[in-house]
Design a protein around this motif. Structure first.
Motif, PDB file in Angstrom:
ATOM      1  N   LEU A 149       0.856  -1.174   0.000  1.00 14.95           N
ATOM      2  CA  LEU A 149       0.000   0.000   0.000  1.00 14.95           C
ATOM      3  C   LEU A 149       0.892   1.223   0.000  1.00 14.95           C
ATOM      4  O   LEU A 149       1.870   1.283   0.743  1.00 14.95           O
ATOM      5  CB  LEU A 149      -0.904   0.007   1.237  1.00 14.95           C
ATOM      6  CG  LEU A 149      -1.773   1.238   1.457  1.00 14.95           C
ATOM      7  CD1 LEU A 149      -2.827   1.338   0.366  1.00 14.95           C
ATOM      8  CD2 LEU A 149      -2.433   1.152   2.823  1.00 14.95           C
ATOM      9  N   ALA A 150       0.578   2.198  -0.827  1.00 12.79           N
ATOM     10  CA  ALA A 150       1.365   3.428  -0.868  1.00 12.79           C
ATOM     11  C   ALA A 150       0.428   4.614  -0.946  1.00 12.79           C
ATOM     12  O   ALA A 150      -0.558   4.593  -1.682  1.00 12.79           O
ATOM     13  CB  ALA A 150       2.307   3.433  -2.063  1.00 12.79           C
ATOM     14  N   PHE A 151       0.703   5.641  -0.165  1.00 17.59           N
ATOM     15  CA  PHE A 151       0.013   6.924  -0.254  1.00 17.59           C
ATOM     16  C   PHE A 151       1.027   7.912  -0.790  1.00 17.59           C
ATOM     17  O   PHE A 151       2.104   8.078  -0.209  1.00 17.59           O
ATOM     18  CB  PHE A 151      -0.478   7.394   1.122  1.00 17.59           C
ATOM     19  CG  PHE A 151      -1.599   6.568   1.675  1.00 17.59           C
ATOM     20  CD1 PHE A 151      -2.910   6.834   1.320  1.00 17.59           C
ATOM     21  CD2 PHE A 151      -1.344   5.525   2.545  1.00 17.59           C
ATOM     22  CE1 PHE A 151      -3.948   6.074   1.821  1.00 17.59           C
ATOM     23  CE2 PHE A 151      -2.374   4.761   3.060  1.00 17.59           C
ATOM     24  CZ  PHE A 151      -3.676   5.040   2.698  1.00 17.59           C
ATOM     25  N   LEU A 152       0.707   8.541  -1.896  1.00  8.39           N
ATOM     26  CA  LEU A 152       1.618   9.502  -2.491  1.00  8.39           C
ATOM     27  C   LEU A 152       0.959  10.870  -2.501  1.00  8.39           C
ATOM     28  O   LEU A 152      -0.202  11.003  -2.877  1.00  8.39           O
ATOM     29  CB  LEU A 152       1.980   9.078  -3.916  1.00  8.39           C
ATOM     30  CG  LEU A 152       2.592   7.685  -4.041  1.00  8.39           C
ATOM     31  CD1 LEU A 152       2.743   7.297  -5.496  1.00  8.39           C
ATOM     32  CD2 LEU A 152       3.928   7.617  -3.325  1.00  8.39           C
ATOM     33  N   CYS A 153       1.695  11.874  -2.094  1.00  2.00           N
ATOM     34  CA  CYS A 153       1.179  13.239  -2.072  1.00  2.00           C
ATOM     35  C   CYS A 153       1.977  14.080  -3.045  1.00  2.00           C
ATOM     36  O   CYS A 153       3.191  13.937  -3.148  1.00  2.00           O
ATOM     37  CB  CYS A 153       1.287  13.831  -0.666  1.00  2.00           C
ATOM     38  SG  CYS A 153       0.292  12.951   0.537  1.00  2.00           S
ATOM     39  N   GLY A 154       1.309  14.954  -3.747  1.00  3.86           N
ATOM     40  CA  GLY A 154       1.961  15.832  -4.700  1.00  3.86           C
ATOM     41  C   GLY A 154       1.170  15.878  -5.987  1.00  3.86           C
ATOM     42  O   GLY A 154      -0.016  15.548  -6.021  1.00  3.86           O
ATOM     43  N   ASP A 155       1.812  16.268  -7.048  1.00  6.60           N
ATOM     44  CA  ASP A 155       1.187  16.347  -8.361  1.00  6.60           C
ATOM     45  C   ASP A 155       1.012  14.925  -8.896  1.00  6.60           C
ATOM     46  O   ASP A 155       1.978  14.267  -9.291  1.00  6.60           O
ATOM     47  CB  ASP A 155       2.073  17.176  -9.286  1.00  6.60           C
ATOM     48  CG  ASP A 155       1.499  17.334 -10.684  1.00  6.60           C
ATOM     49  OD1 ASP A 155       0.683  16.487 -11.117  1.00  6.60           O
ATOM     50  OD2 ASP A 155       1.878  18.305 -11.359  1.00  6.60           O
ATOM     51  N   ALA A 156      -0.223  14.447  -8.888  1.00  2.00           N
ATOM     52  CA  ALA A 156      -0.494  13.052  -9.256  1.00  2.00           C
ATOM     53  C   ALA A 156      -0.023  12.727 -10.664  1.00  2.00           C
ATOM     54  O   ALA A 156       0.521  11.647 -10.898  1.00  2.00           O
ATOM     55  CB  ALA A 156      -1.981  12.756  -9.109  1.00  2.00           C
ATOM     56  N   LEU A 157      -0.214  13.629 -11.591  1.00  2.00           N
ATOM     57  CA  LEU A 157       0.227  13.368 -12.958  1.00  2.00           C
ATOM     58  C   LEU A 157       1.738  13.199 -13.020  1.00  2.00           C
ATOM     59  O   LEU A 157       2.243  12.247 -13.610  1.00  2.00           O
ATOM     60  CB  LEU A 157      -0.215  14.493 -13.899  1.00  2.00           C
ATOM     61  CG  LEU A 157       0.269  14.381 -15.343  1.00  2.00           C
ATOM     62  CD1 LEU A 157      -0.166  13.064 -15.985  1.00  2.00           C
ATOM     63  CD2 LEU A 157      -0.220  15.569 -16.149  1.00  2.00           C
ATOM     64  N   ALA A 158       2.467  14.088 -12.358  1.00  2.00           N
ATOM     65  CA  ALA A 158       3.934  14.000 -12.354  1.00  2.00           C
ATOM     66  C   ALA A 158       4.408  12.722 -11.669  1.00  2.00           C
ATOM     67  O   ALA A 158       5.342  12.068 -12.139  1.00  2.00           O
ATOM     68  CB  ALA A 158       4.540  15.224 -11.676  1.00  2.00           C
TER      69      ALA A 158
END
Length: 106
Positions: free
Chosen positions: A3-12
């Motif tokens: 499981l990963a949560f990523l924050c920031g510009d999703a497209l990038a």
């Protein structure tokens, strides 16, 4: 599973950081809808879930991968189905009498 949560510009992040065909499921939970232009399926400005996002998401999805977008805005949901259906990789699904759009990844 992982499981990963990523924050920031999703497209990038999808385009530059996630290897192709490496993801089983992408979930976008209640994205902020763009300003509605009028009563048609148009928006006033660019927003995250446009063609380039769907292209990048598809590239990241592995075989039988899924993209799940949850929204409580009927207008925005219809706009997203319209945008996604323009990509040959996404296929229409019908659930409960409503047209949905799905994809088979990679």
């Amino acid at each position: 599973g992982n499981l990963a949560f990523l924050c920031g510009d999703a497209l990038a992040i999808l385009r530059d950081k996630v290897p192709p065909a490496s993801v089983t499921r992408i979930i976008v939970s209640h994205p902020e809808p763009p300003q509605q232009k009028n009563t048609t399926l148009e928006s006033q400005a660019a927003h995250l879930l446009m063609g380039p996002f769907f292209d990048a998401a598809y590239q990241c999805l592995g075989p039988c991968g899924t993209l799940c977008i949850v929204t409580d805005s009927l207008w925005y949901g219809q706009l997203l189905c319209e945008i996604a259906s323009k990509h040959k990789e996404f296929v229409p699904l019908v659930m409960g009498g409503r047209k949905l759009v799905g994809a088979a990844g990679g």
